[in-house]
Scaffold this motif. Structure first.
Motif, PDB file in Angstrom:
ATOM      1  N   VAL A 177      72.776  63.473  18.481  1.00  0.00           N
ATOM      2  CA  VAL A 177      72.735  63.398  17.019  1.00  0.00           C
ATOM      3  C   VAL A 177      71.746  62.308  16.558  1.00  0.00           C
TER       4      VAL A 177
ATOM      5  N   GLY B 177      73.410  51.040   8.344  1.00  0.00           N
ATOM      6  CA  GLY B 177      72.399  51.953   7.804  1.00  0.00           C
ATOM      7  C   GLY B 177      72.948  52.674   6.590  1.00  0.00           C
TER       8      GLY B 177
ATOM      9  N   PHE C 179      67.396  55.884   1.669  1.00  0.00           N
ATOM     10  CA  PHE C 179      68.602  56.498   2.217  1.00  0.00           C
ATOM     11  C   PHE C 179      68.954  57.818   1.526  1.00  0.00           C
TER      12      PHE C 179
ATOM     13  N   ALA D 284      75.768  54.038  21.558  1.00  0.00           N
ATOM     14  CA  ALA D 284      75.724  53.535  20.181  1.00  0.00           C
ATOM     15  C   ALA D 284      76.905  52.622  19.886  1.00  0.00           C
TER      16      ALA D 284
HETATM   17  C1  HEM Z   1      79.348  46.843  15.004  1.00  0.00           C
HETATM   18  C2  HEM Z   1      79.097  47.995  15.582  1.00  0.00           C
HETATM   19  C3  HEM Z   1      78.028  48.978  15.171  1.00  0.00           C
HETATM   20  C4  HEM Z   1      76.883  48.776  14.441  1.00  0.00           C
HETATM   21  C5  HEM Z   1      76.361  47.465  13.855  1.00  0.00           C
HETATM   22  C6  HEM Z   1      76.223  50.072  14.313  1.00  0.00           C
HETATM   23  C7  HEM Z   1      75.057  50.287  13.624  1.00  0.00           C
HETATM   24  C8  HEM Z   1      74.422  51.512  13.485  1.00  0.00           C
HETATM   25  C9  HEM Z   1      73.193  51.726  12.758  1.00  0.00           C
HETATM   26  C10 HEM Z   1      72.391  50.653  12.021  1.00  0.00           C
HETATM   27  C11 HEM Z   1      72.886  53.047  12.865  1.00  0.00           C
HETATM   28  C12 HEM Z   1      71.655  53.758  12.263  1.00  0.00           C
HETATM   29  C13 HEM Z   1      71.967  54.192  10.840  1.00  0.00           C
HETATM   30  C14 HEM Z   1      70.783  54.693  10.045  1.00  0.00           C
HETATM   31  O1  HEM Z   1      69.761  55.098  10.622  1.00  0.00           O
HETATM   32  O2  HEM Z   1      70.869  54.686   8.798  1.00  0.00           O
HETATM   33  C15 HEM Z   1      73.929  53.683  13.637  1.00  0.00           C
HETATM   34  C16 HEM Z   1      73.983  55.033  13.949  1.00  0.00           C
HETATM   35  C17 HEM Z   1      74.953  55.605  14.715  1.00  0.00           C
HETATM   36  N1  HEM Z   1      76.072  54.985  15.263  1.00  0.00           N
HETATM   37 FE1  HEM Z   1      76.572  53.024  15.033  1.00  0.00          FE
HETATM   38  N2  HEM Z   1      76.979  51.021  14.973  1.00  0.00           N
HETATM   39  C18 HEM Z   1      78.084  50.402  15.496  1.00  0.00           C
HETATM   40  C19 HEM Z   1      79.112  51.012  16.211  1.00  0.00           C
HETATM   41  C20 HEM Z   1      79.183  52.346  16.496  1.00  0.00           C
HETATM   42  C21 HEM Z   1      80.293  52.989  17.185  1.00  0.00           C
HETATM   43  C22 HEM Z   1      81.574  52.289  17.632  1.00  0.00           C
HETATM   44  C23 HEM Z   1      79.950  54.310  17.323  1.00  0.00           C
HETATM   45  C24 HEM Z   1      80.740  55.446  17.955  1.00  0.00           C
HETATM   46  C25 HEM Z   1      81.738  55.316  18.773  1.00  0.00           C
HETATM   47  C26 HEM Z   1      78.642  54.493  16.712  1.00  0.00           C
HETATM   48  C27 HEM Z   1      77.977  55.703  16.646  1.00  0.00           C
HETATM   49  C28 HEM Z   1      76.795  55.916  15.958  1.00  0.00           C
HETATM   50  C29 HEM Z   1      76.124  57.210  15.889  1.00  0.00           C
HETATM   51  C30 HEM Z   1      76.583  58.508  16.534  1.00  0.00           C
HETATM   52  C31 HEM Z   1      74.969  57.023  15.099  1.00  0.00           C
HETATM   53  C32 HEM Z   1      73.930  58.091  14.705  1.00  0.00           C
HETATM   54  C33 HEM Z   1      74.260  58.689  13.361  1.00  0.00           C
HETATM   55  C34 HEM Z   1      73.239  59.751  12.901  1.00  0.00           C
HETATM   56  O3  HEM Z   1      72.077  59.670  13.296  1.00  0.00           O
HETATM   57  O4  HEM Z   1      73.640  60.658  12.137  1.00  0.00           O
HETATM   58  N3  HEM Z   1      78.213  53.292  16.231  1.00  0.00           N
HETATM   59  N4  HEM Z   1      74.866  52.727  14.007  1.00  0.00           N
END
Ligand code: HEM
Length: 420
Positions: A73, A359, A48, A246
């Motif tokens: 993104v 993450g 990380f 996402a």
């Molecule tokens: C329980 C709900 C959620 C879980 C378990 C979750 C989990 C994750 C995980 C594992 C990643 C990848 C992180 C990495 O590669 O290190 C991620 C990325 C992301 N998530 Fe979530 N997420 C959740 C809810 C949300 C919500 C509510 C939003 C927005 C409204 C969101 C927006 C994003 C975005 C934009 C990324 C990309 C970040 C990047 O690449 O810079 N997620 N999420």
């Protein structure tokens, strides 16, 4: 055999390999000729914290390209990723979240009001509709009315066919153009969503109250990067769809699991009902530990080989910190299969590399605070208003659906009567 292991018994297969080979294991399957899984928090920290140019998450997320678009993104790496991330971060800052609490409570009330009384029903579909409602109001800023309903309908039509593993693989293998028929159908559904989103962008750019609005969409329209540039319409479209994809299914699945775990533990329910916010947050954290919605994250090695502990990982190989296996480590979580929110309340709660449902590093989930708040608010509201009971005696098993780990029967429950 490895492919069969991942499909049939993923957690047992992964744990057996960890016991046999240690905390860094190379796998091969029919879907991926070579990837390296990581099971140790210290090594995960190295992954990380590595420079984002050398370990690339965008490349590892390429499978989502057809839906989220190339400027998302999720798909970008390096300087381009950083620019988008900086534009997106402010509306998701912890402090801002309070503005969304009311939207979340109201969405929970609408979901609860629609539940049947006295007959079993599955919670997951209800949670999906609830979280979509929340995203469309808090993120898109679209209120009640035919526009909201039409957007909901078109979004579900676009996402549903891709929410199966097969659907995602087919999309990935064909770069979004799998077979003439299915590919065309997907293109049509995506175009139907895009039409409404571009309409909404045009309408919103002219809105007289743009600067006062509290939804994420309006804030993104006003956001400027370091060179003073605004986001283009195409960029905005990709980021809005990204937030939707996402944030919708993931949070719904997290909530469904929370109730599956809670309803089998009346002692935890009583304590959560006492209203202590810290305890509620611990329930959310323990749910995402025991039933992480996303089992692992990926980073592709670029530029030069990556030194991971004792191992040198060659360029082009994907490294996968295994969220699920790290959350099952006995040395960090005694009796790891037990649901114990208290783990997060003591003096020595799990650290940022031991609890990783979102993450980590510069790619950590942008919606982590939003999703955690939404889960806490919905759980609190449901416990206040309803006395749900599990419909089946046996705890529910999980299956992989798309990129999420989902309860197989959707968490079947019964509502004897509404208390309020
Ligand atoms: C329980 C709900 C959620 C879980 C378990 C979750 C989990 C994750 C995980 C594992 C990643 C990848 C992180 C990495 O590669 O290190 C991620 C990325 C992301 N998530 Fe979530 N997420 C959740 C809810 C949300 C919500 C509510 C939003 C927005 C409204 C969101 C927006 C994003 C975005 C934009 C990324 C990309 C970040 C990047 O690449 O810079 N997620 N999420």
């Amino acid at each position: 055999m490895q492919t069969a292991g991942f499909i049939l018994q993923p957690s047992r297969w992964i744990d057996a390999n960890r016991r046999r080979y240690g905390d860094v294991v190379t796998f091969r399957s029919l879907f991926d000729p070579c990837f390296v899984m990581v099971f140790d928090p210290e090594l995960t920290k190295q992954v990380f914290r590595a420079s984002p140019g050398r370990l690339r998450a965008g490349e590892a997320n390429a499978v989502l390209g057809p839906v989220v678009g190339s400027r998302s993104v999720l798909l970008l790496d390096g300087a381009e990723h950083l620019r988008e991330r900086k534009l997106l971060l402010p509306p998701f800052h912890g402090e801002r979240m309070r503005a969304y609490e009311r939207v979340m409570t109201e969405a929970a009330d609408r979901a609860i009001d629609a539940w049947p009384v006295g007959e079993p029903f599955a919670l997951l579909p209800s949670m999906r509709s609830l979280t979509l409602d929340v995203i469309l109001r808090a993120v898109f800023g679209v209120d009640e009315g035919p526009r909201l309903e039409e957007l909901k309908r078109r979004i579900r039509a676009m996402i549903d066919p891709t929410s199966t593993r097969i659907g995602l693989i087919a999309l990935a293998l064909s770069g979004g153009r799998f077979g003439a028929g299915a590919g065309q159908r997907f293109e049509d559904r995506r175009a139907a969503v895009d039409e409404l989103i571009y309409e909404e962008i045009a309408r919103r750019r002219d809105a007289p109250d743009l600067a006062e609005r509290e939804d994420v969409f309006s804030m993104l329209l006003l956001a400027r990067d370091e060179d003073g540039e605004a986001m283009t319409d195409a960029e905005l479209r990709d980021e809005l769809v990204t937030l939707l994809v996402a944030g919708h299914e993931t949070t719904a699945t997290g909530l469904a699991w929370a109730f599956e775990l809670l309803l089998r533990r009346p002692d935890v329910v009583s304590r959560a009902r006492e209203g202590d916010r810290a305890y509620l947050d611990a329930v959310v954290k323990e749910t995402l530990r025991l039933k992480p919605v996303i089992a692992g994250v990926g980073r592709v090695v670029r530029e030069e080989p990556f030194q991971l502990g004792r191992y040198e990982i060659p360029v082009g190989i994907e490294i996968n910190p295994s969220i699920a296996a790290i959350h099952r480590r006995r040395d960090r979580y005694p009796d790891p299969r037990e649901f114990r929110p208290e783990r997060f309340l003591g003096d020595d709660p799990p650290d940022t590399y031991t609890w990783i449902p979102f993450g980590g590093g510069t790619r950590r989930c942008l919606g982590a605070a939003f999703a955690s708040l939404e889960m806490a608010v919905v759980i609190r509201r449901v416990l206040e208003r309803a006395d749900l009971a599990p419909a089946d005696r046996r705890p529910e098993k999980g299956i992989r659906r798309g990129i999420t780990h989902t309860p197989k029967r959707g968490v079947r429950v019964v509502l004897p009567a509404l208390s309020r």
